[in-house]
Enzyme design. Sequence first.
Site, PDB file in Angstrom:
ATOM      1  N   GLU A 255      86.301  -2.236  83.211  1.00 38.88           N
ATOM      2  CA  GLU A 255      84.941  -2.345  83.710  1.00 38.88           C
ATOM      3  C   GLU A 255      85.311  -2.667  85.333  1.00 38.88           C
ATOM      4  O   GLU A 255      86.054  -3.236  85.306  1.00 38.88           O
ATOM      5  CB  GLU A 255      85.208  -3.585  83.079  1.00 38.88           C
TER       6      GLU A 255
ATOM      7  N   ARG B 178      86.255  -7.771  73.956  1.00 40.63           N
ATOM      8  CA  ARG B 178      87.240  -7.637  74.839  1.00 40.63           C
ATOM      9  C   ARG B 178      87.985  -6.351  74.593  1.00 40.63           C
ATOM     10  O   ARG B 178      88.275  -5.704  73.548  1.00 40.63           O
ATOM     11  CB  ARG B 178      88.181  -8.105  75.210  1.00 40.63           C
TER      12      ARG B 178
ATOM     13  N   HIS C  42      78.792  -5.617  79.750  1.00 38.23           N
ATOM     14  CA  HIS C  42      79.311  -6.801  79.268  1.00 38.23           C
ATOM     15  C   HIS C  42      77.973  -8.013  79.710  1.00 38.23           C
ATOM     16  O   HIS C  42      78.352  -9.087  80.044  1.00 38.23           O
ATOM     17  CB  HIS C  42      80.680  -6.879  80.260  1.00 38.23           C
TER      18      HIS C  42
END
Length: 316
Positions: free
Chosen positions: A263, A234, A281
Site C-alpha cells: 500500500e 492485512r 484501507h
Amino acid sequence: MNASSRPVVLIAARLSPYLLSRLQENFTCHNLILDNLSEAQLAAIAPQVRGVAANGEAKINREFMARFPALEIVSVFGVGYDGVDVPAARERGIHVTHTPNVLNDDVADLAIALMLATARNVVRADHFARSGQWKSGPFPLTTKVSGARLGIVGLGRIGEAIARRAAAFDMEISYHNRSRKDVPYTYVGDIKSLAAAVDFLVMITPGGAGTRALVDAEVLDALGPKGYLINVARGSVVDQPALIAALKEGRIAGAGLDVFENEPNIPAELAALENVVLTPHMASGTQVTRTAMADLAFDNLEAHFSGKPVVTPVPD
C-alpha cells in the site's frame, strides 16, 4: 507541565491532524514524516526520546528502537501492530500499545459492504446506470448473499462482529481460528478445507510473518469459481500475485479488498479487473471511530507518562 519537563515523543508515521494536535499540546514532539529530520538531528534528539507514536504500517524494528536508549513506550494508532518488533521491545521493558475494540463495528460493517458490493456487482451496476447502458438492456444477473455460506478466518472480536451481521443475512457461518471457540458456528481445522466449504471467505486475521500468504493458490482453488474472497485484515495475508491470477483466470468469482501487499501501490492488472471491488484501507475510516482511536493512542501515552498502567497493551 512546562515545556522543558514534557516527555519527548517521536512521531514515526502519518497521523491524523487531531491526534497530532493532542500530542503536540501535551508532549515535546519531533516528526520523522513532516520535519524531514537529518541523521544528525535525529541522533541529537535520540537520547531524550521516551515515546514513539506510530500506526499499524510503521516499521518499528529492533534496530530502530536501539537508536533510542530512553525509549519507554510505542503507541500504535491502529489495531494491527505487525510492524513493531514486540519481542525486542519486551526485552527492553518497552510498552507496546494499540487501539483495539473501538474499530470493531466499522471494520465489520465494511466487510459486509464489500461482500454485498462484490457479489451484487454494485460498482459496475452504478457505472451501468450512470452511463446509459441500461437503455440497451438489463444488467447481468448477480450472486445472492442471504443464505450463502460464509467462512471467517480469525474469529476475534471483529470476526465475531462480522458473524453477528452475517447471521442477520441467514448465512451459514463457519470459521478457522488458532483455537476452537465457544460460539454457535462451525469450526474448521484448516483454511483450505474452510475455503472449499464456503461461498465467501473473509480474512480478518492479524498480519505478520505467521500469517503471510495464508491465502495461496491452493486456498483460492479450493474456494473455487463461484467463491469470493473478502480481505479486511492485512494485504500480507494473501498471496497477491496468486490472487490476481485466480481472478483473471476465473478460478474464483471475485474479491473485495480493503488492504494490499504494498500500500498504497495497487498493481495495474488488479485495478483493471472488473470482478473486484477495491477500497483504500478505509475499514475503520469513519470520523467517530478514527477520533476514538486517536484518543486511545494518546491515552496510552498519557497514562504511561503519568505513572499509570497503559490502557490497551498488545496481548502476550
